[in-house]
Design an enzyme around this catalytic site. Structure first.
Site, mmCIF file in Angstrom:
data_model
loop_
_atom_site.group_PDB
_atom_site.id
_atom_site.type_symbol
_atom_site.label_atom_id
_atom_site.label_comp_id
_atom_site.label_asym_id
_atom_site.label_seq_id
_atom_site.Cartn_x
_atom_site.Cartn_y
_atom_site.Cartn_z
ATOM 1 N N LYS A 35 0.841 -1.197 0.000
ATOM 2 C CA LYS A 35 0.000 0.000 0.000
ATOM 3 C C LYS A 35 0.878 1.249 0.000
ATOM 4 O O LYS A 35 2.088 1.178 0.232
ATOM 5 C CB LYS A 35 -0.924 -0.006 1.216
ATOM 6 C CG LYS A 35 -0.211 0.023 2.555
ATOM 7 C CD LYS A 35 -1.196 -0.062 3.705
ATOM 8 C CE LYS A 35 -0.459 -0.023 5.052
ATOM 9 N NZ LYS A 35 -1.389 -0.029 6.192
ATOM 10 N N TYR A 244 16.708 29.905 9.179
ATOM 11 C CA TYR A 244 15.566 30.633 9.723
ATOM 12 C C TYR A 244 15.599 30.658 11.248
ATOM 13 O O TYR A 244 15.872 29.652 11.904
ATOM 14 C CB TYR A 244 14.258 29.983 9.283
ATOM 15 C CG TYR A 244 13.879 30.246 7.856
ATOM 16 C CD1 TYR A 244 13.659 31.536 7.392
ATOM 17 C CD2 TYR A 244 13.732 29.183 6.969
ATOM 18 C CE1 TYR A 244 13.305 31.772 6.078
ATOM 19 C CE2 TYR A 244 13.373 29.404 5.644
ATOM 20 C CZ TYR A 244 13.159 30.711 5.210
ATOM 21 O OH TYR A 244 12.806 30.931 3.907
#
Length: 347
Positions: A35, A244
């Site tokens: 899956k 950042y």
């Protein structure tokens, strides 16, 4: 190297399937869970390799995944759908010969009414409370539905990753109470359940994460190498920040490499404070926050500027990387983004 490259070792996936198959006796069949695009690694290539190794039954999450798998494997493979027969799935199930694992009285009714005589399996809820027919419902309908010939009756363990969790034995007991004496094949074990031992194996096992090198299969062969190109290197003085928010401040002069990958590629932002990448066998710590497209790494201890650094490979697997981000290997695998060039090794 200008593009991040994800190398997937198909030989290792096959070896892991065979090793898990070897944990069961000859009367137990080993399927494969593919899956989520084979946990992000490419359903067509992965499932084809497993088919060639001897896997004959495959599990997907939803019918749409079954369509891609059928195209890759052709008409012979048996494709089971965990989500069962959802509204709108009828044409796919009929046209592709999928086998829905029916999870409720509603799904059983839908399947029988829209596809009378079509193959199906059943999923029972033995205590996970996620999918499946609950014990009281099962008691009311089992003598009605079992004569229709389910090809598989299954349930799913909630705590199999921890072999000492008492709830494993509780679910096993419930599964036996619900299914002992039926003629249909039974399945309870995914990877963790296989490792719990023969009492959990029944007629079919369904390994997933263990095929791809993840916990709890400690003996799994590594499957992935993720190599990230270096865009730029720069000297950073003591007291300067990187990235950042200035979360990294150099305590001494060092050198920083900027790599081409970030959280848009599945390298989760939360790993910024803990993760490392590797130059050969030498670890290099991340410096500052993971941003959307870039990582910054402290390479001040290297004697040369590298052309690339590995974030997954021999020295760091998906679970190691997941630990640094406070998550699990499943999330790392299924998040690996489409910008990586995917190379397949082996087979």
């Amino acid at each position: 190297m200008g593009t991040a490259t994800l190398t997937i070792d198909l030989d290792a996936i096959v070896a892991n399937w065979r090793a898990l198959d070897g944990r069961t006796d000859a009367s137990t069949e080993t399927a494969a869970v593919v899956k989520a695009d084979a946990y992000g690694l490419g359903i067509a290539r992965v499932a084809s390799a497993l088919r060639d190794a001897g896997a004959r039954k495959f599990f997907v999450a939803v019918a749409e995944e079954g369509a891609a798998l059928r195209q890759a494997l052709g008409p012979e493979a048996e494709i089971m759908v965990f989500s069962g027969h959802m509204a709108g799935d009828t044409d796919l199930i009929r046209g592709l010969g999928l086998v829905p694992m029916l999870n409720s009285i509603e799904q059983i009714t839908r399947h029988v009414e829209t596809l009378p005589g079509a193959r199906f399996g059943l999923q029972l809820d033995t205590g996970m409370n996620r999918l499946g027919i609950e014990p009281d419902e099962w008691a009311a309908i089992r003598d009605i539905v079992l004569p229709r010939g389910p090809v598989l009756v299954m349930s799913h363990l909630a705590c199999a990753d921890d072999r000492d969790d008492a709830r494993n034995a509780r679910q096993l007991r419930t599964f036996r109470e619900m299914t002992d004496g039926i003629s249909a094949p039974r399945s309870l074990a995914a990877t963790g359940g296989i490792l719990l031992g023969p009492g959990f194996h029944f007629d079919l096992t369904r390994p997933g994460i263990g095929l791809y090198g993840g916990r709890p299969f400690a003996d799994a062969r590594p499957v992935l190498r993720l190599s990230l190109p270096v865009i730029q290197c720069r000297d950073v003085a003591s007291g300067e920040i990187v990235g950042y928010g200035g979360s990294f401040e150099a305590s001494a002069p060092t050198r920083i490499a900027t790599l081409s990958a970030g959280y848009a590629d599945g390298l989760i932002r939360a790993m910024g404070g803990e993760a490392v990448v590797f130059h050969g066998a030498v670890p290099c710590p991340l410096a500052g926050r993971v941003s959307m497209d870039l990582l910054t790494v402290d390479i001040g201890h290297l004697d040369t500027d590298p052309s690339h650094l590995d974030i997954l490979g021999r020295h760091q697997g998906v679970d190691d990387l997941a630990d640094s981000a406070g998550t699990i290997g499943y999330e790392i695998l299924t998040s690996l983004g489409p910008r990586y060039v995917r190379n397949y090794a082996g087979i």
